[in-house]
Write a protein that holds these residues in place. Structure first.
Motif, PDB file in Angstrom:
ATOM      1  N   VAL A  41      22.129  32.193  32.890  1.00 49.24           N
ATOM      2  CA  VAL A  41      23.487  32.097  33.430  1.00 49.24           C
ATOM      3  C   VAL A  41      24.102  33.465  33.743  1.00 49.24           C
ATOM      4  N   PRO A  42      24.077  34.456  32.838  1.00 55.76           N
ATOM      5  CA  PRO A  42      24.681  35.745  33.184  1.00 55.76           C
ATOM      6  C   PRO A  42      24.040  36.411  34.403  1.00 55.76           C
ATOM      7  N   ALA A  43      22.718  36.345  34.509  1.00 63.34           N
ATOM      8  CA  ALA A  43      22.014  37.011  35.605  1.00 63.34           C
ATOM      9  C   ALA A  43      22.207  36.287  36.936  1.00 63.34           C
ATOM     10  N   VAL A  44      22.357  34.965  36.891  1.00 64.70           N
ATOM     11  CA  VAL A  44      22.505  34.182  38.125  1.00 64.70           C
ATOM     12  C   VAL A  44      23.969  34.088  38.555  1.00 64.70           C
ATOM     13  N   GLU A 103      35.191  41.092  30.520  1.00 66.47           N
ATOM     14  CA  GLU A 103      35.885  39.825  30.770  1.00 66.47           C
ATOM     15  C   GLU A 103      34.913  38.768  31.276  1.00 66.47           C
ATOM     16  N   LEU A 104      34.004  39.173  32.153  1.00 67.19           N
ATOM     17  CA  LEU A 104      33.014  38.250  32.693  1.00 67.19           C
ATOM     18  C   LEU A 104      32.111  37.719  31.581  1.00 67.19           C
ATOM     19  N   GLU A 105      31.655  38.592  30.706  1.00 69.29           N
ATOM     20  CA  GLU A 105      30.805  38.169  29.593  1.00 69.29           C
ATOM     21  C   GLU A 105      31.530  37.168  28.705  1.00 69.29           C
ATOM     22  N   LYS A 106      32.809  37.422  28.449  1.00 74.39           N
ATOM     23  CA  LYS A 106      33.606  36.523  27.621  1.00 74.39           C
ATOM     24  C   LYS A 106      33.710  35.138  28.270  1.00 74.39           C
ATOM     25  N   ILE A 107      33.972  35.099  29.573  1.00 70.70           N
ATOM     26  CA  ILE A 107      34.126  33.829  30.287  1.00 70.70           C
ATOM     27  C   ILE A 107      32.820  33.039  30.299  1.00 70.70           C
ATOM     28  N   LEU A 108      31.705  33.714  30.579  1.00 68.56           N
ATOM     29  CA  LEU A 108      30.418  33.025  30.635  1.00 68.56           C
ATOM     30  C   LEU A 108      30.004  32.506  29.262  1.00 68.56           C
ATOM     31  N   ASN A 109      30.319  33.254  28.228  1.00 68.69           N
ATOM     32  CA  ASN A 109      30.035  32.780  26.868  1.00 68.69           C
ATOM     33  C   ASN A 109      30.857  31.531  26.549  1.00 68.69           C
ATOM     34  N   GLN A 110      32.099  31.503  27.031  1.00 67.76           N
ATOM     35  CA  GLN A 110      32.937  30.318  26.835  1.00 67.76           C
ATOM     36  C   GLN A 110      32.332  29.102  27.522  1.00 67.76           C
ATOM     37  N   ALA A 144      31.663  24.235  35.841  1.00 67.23           N
ATOM     38  CA  ALA A 144      32.584  24.875  34.904  1.00 67.23           C
ATOM     39  C   ALA A 144      33.127  26.190  35.454  1.00 67.23           C
ATOM     40  N   THR A 145      32.329  26.884  36.272  1.00 63.66           N
ATOM     41  CA  THR A 145      32.814  28.131  36.876  1.00 63.66           C
ATOM     42  C   THR A 145      33.861  27.849  37.947  1.00 63.66           C
ATOM     43  N   ARG A 146      33.794  26.676  38.566  1.00 61.20           N
ATOM     44  CA  ARG A 146      34.756  26.322  39.620  1.00 61.20           C
ATOM     45  C   ARG A 146      36.073  25.821  39.043  1.00 61.20           C
ATOM     46  N   GLU A 147      36.038  25.439  37.777  1.00 62.01           N
ATOM     47  CA  GLU A 147      37.226  24.856  37.145  1.00 62.01           C
ATOM     48  C   GLU A 147      37.881  25.787  36.138  1.00 62.01           C
ATOM     49  N   HIS A 148      37.241  26.907  35.813  1.00 61.47           N
ATOM     50  CA  HIS A 148      37.773  27.813  34.799  1.00 61.47           C
ATOM     51  C   HIS A 148      39.046  28.483  35.304  1.00 61.47           C
ATOM     52  N   GLU A 149      40.058  28.539  34.450  1.00 57.61           N
ATOM     53  CA  GLU A 149      41.369  29.045  34.853  1.00 57.61           C
ATOM     54  C   GLU A 149      41.363  30.529  35.210  1.00 57.61           C
ATOM     55  N   SER A 150      40.380  31.269  34.742  1.00 60.57           N
ATOM     56  CA  SER A 150      40.347  32.707  35.012  1.00 60.57           C
ATOM     57  C   SER A 150      39.448  33.084  36.185  1.00 60.57           C
ATOM     58  N   ILE A 151      38.807  32.086  36.810  1.00 62.63           N
ATOM     59  CA  ILE A 151      37.882  32.354  37.917  1.00 62.63           C
ATOM     60  C   ILE A 151      38.507  31.947  39.237  1.00 62.63           C
ATOM     61  N   LEU A 152      38.559  32.884  40.158  1.00 62.85           N
ATOM     62  CA  LEU A 152      39.125  32.619  41.483  1.00 62.85           C
ATOM     63  C   LEU A 152      38.110  31.923  42.378  1.00 62.85           C
ATOM     64  N   LEU A 153      36.871  32.392  42.365  1.00 65.50           N
ATOM     65  CA  LEU A 153      35.806  31.827  43.193  1.00 65.50           C
ATOM     66  C   LEU A 153      34.598  31.557  42.315  1.00 65.50           C
ATOM     67  N   LEU A 196      30.668  35.441  40.960  1.00 65.15           N
ATOM     68  CA  LEU A 196      32.001  35.028  40.540  1.00 65.15           C
ATOM     69  C   LEU A 196      33.053  36.064  40.921  1.00 65.15           C
ATOM     70  N   GLN A 197      34.211  35.571  41.341  1.00 65.61           N
ATOM     71  CA  GLN A 197      35.382  36.429  41.523  1.00 65.61           C
ATOM     72  C   GLN A 197      36.423  36.016  40.500  1.00 65.61           C
ATOM     73  N   LEU A 198      36.860  36.975  39.700  1.00 60.44           N
ATOM     74  CA  LEU A 198      37.856  36.694  38.673  1.00 60.44           C
ATOM     75  C   LEU A 198      39.262  36.836  39.238  1.00 60.44           C
ATOM     76  N   LYS A 199      40.182  36.035  38.713  1.00 63.28           N
ATOM     77  CA  LYS A 199      41.570  36.126  39.160  1.00 63.28           C
ATOM     78  C   LYS A 199      42.188  37.442  38.717  1.00 63.28           C
ATOM     79  N   TYR A 200      41.848  37.861  37.521  1.00 64.62           N
ATOM     80  CA  TYR A 200      42.387  39.111  36.986  1.00 64.62           C
ATOM     81  C   TYR A 200      41.478  39.586  35.868  1.00 64.62           C
ATOM     82  N   HIS A 201      41.493  40.865  35.669  1.00 64.84           N
ATOM     83  CA  HIS A 201      40.717  41.430  34.563  1.00 64.84           C
ATOM     84  C   HIS A 201      41.277  42.802  34.244  1.00 64.84           C
TER      85      HIS A 201
END
Length: 311
Positions: free
Chosen positions: A273-276, A293-300, A229-238, A281-286
């Motif tokens: 998940v948050p600690a690991v 933003e990271l907390e929001k994405i991981l909760n999603q 899911a982290t590799r497919e999320h639209e807001s995650i670059l890496l 993760l590299q975000l596309k933008y924040h």
């Protein structure tokens, strides 16, 4: 339940004498140690990161050394240096502070990337190479590094390859009002006597038990779906790498052991998940706050990835 496993709650209680109100962080720190992983504490100064490491070292009767990272620190200041002995007419290697069991690295992002990378081989291989000679480190060698948030002046971003070597990234956070009141009324927390609860031999026994913790195929499948899911999320670059997926399983097994269980459950994965994932993760933008933003994405991700039924 083995005698060593029975001591885990007692160990957490003992460390909690000095680190008030942070039992969850203490348990996660122990989780990483039992999983054979390194820990990155990222937080503002003065919340007890260094005291936590020193207290755990006392409670498990481990040797430890502390290195304060500064802009002028050199790799040889950590690894050691070969010096010529005129009497013996040969070079002798003088070991640096990295030759220990627990290495406390204060403010790792205050020094240059060249010196940061000096730790990489040690973290990955538990050995260091100097002048074409390889020296082995302790089997229990663990880096517990602290860093200031990247928004602070005079900090350098850690290389992605090194970030990936940290099993967990933890945030201690400010104490509650009640705990902070105890702190200011209770005197110096560093002077509190800490009783030895375990030995490194007992820690080694627990590490062997971690590998025996059972994880059902459905739970492992759930873990991998969280990674994907982290590799497919639209807001995650890496997204999370395969090393990160292995880290999630290792951490989950160790955490289950600290909970007194012999198997991993989905809630272990969700908690970790948050600690690991956070530092991988590299975000596309924040916006102004990457962490928010990271907390929001991981909760999603945790919310939308289906949890296996009956496990």
């Amino acid at each position: 339940m083995t005698e060593e496993k029975n001591k885990i709650p007692q160990l957490i209680d003992e460390v909690s004498k000095a680190i008030l109100g942070k039992r969850d962080i203490i348990q996660l720190t122990l989780t990483a140690i039992l999983a054979g992983g390194h820990i990155l504490f990222e937080d503002v100064p003065g919340v007890g990161k260094t005291l936590l490491v020193k207290t755990i070292a006392s409670a498990i009767q481990s040797d430890y050394k502390r290195v304060q990272f500064t802009p002028d620190l050199l790799p040889s200041d950590i690894l050691g240096v070969s010096m010529f002995n005129q009497k013996e007419n040969k070079f002798e290697f003088h070991k640096g502070p990295i030759f220990t069991t627990l290495l406390l690295v204060d403010e790792i992002n205050r020094t240059t990337p060249k010196t940061q990378v000096a730790l990489l081989e040690a973290m990955a291989e538990k050995s260091v190479t100097i002048d074409n000679q390889t020296y082995s480190l302790s089997d229990d060698f663990t880096v517990l590094a602290t860093q200031n948030p990247v928004e602070f002046e005079g900090t350098y971003l850690l290389p992605e390859a090194q970030l990936d070597r940290f099993l967990l990234r933890l945030k201690i956070g400010y104490p509650s009002f009640e705990d902070e009141l105890k702190l200011i009324l209770g005197g110096n927390r560093e002077e509190i006597p800490i009783e030895p609860i375990m030995s490194l031999e007992e820690i080694a026994v627990l590490k062997n038990q971690v590998s025996q913790i059972f994880i059902h195929e459905k739970v492992a499948n759930y873990a991998l779906k969280l990674v994907q899911a982290t590799r497919e999320h639209e807001s995650i670059l890496l997204g999370v790498s395969p090393r990160g997926s292995e880290a999630l399983i290792k951490a989950a097994k160790a955490y289950a052991l600290t909970e007194g269980r012999e198997h991993v459950v989905p809630s272990d994965l969700q908690l970790l998940v948050p600690a690991v994932f956070g530092h991988r993760l590299q975000l596309k933008y924040h916006g102004k706050s990457r962490e928010a933003e990271l907390e929001k994405i991981l909760n999603q991700i945790i919310k939308h990835v289906p949890v296996p039924i009956g496990r």
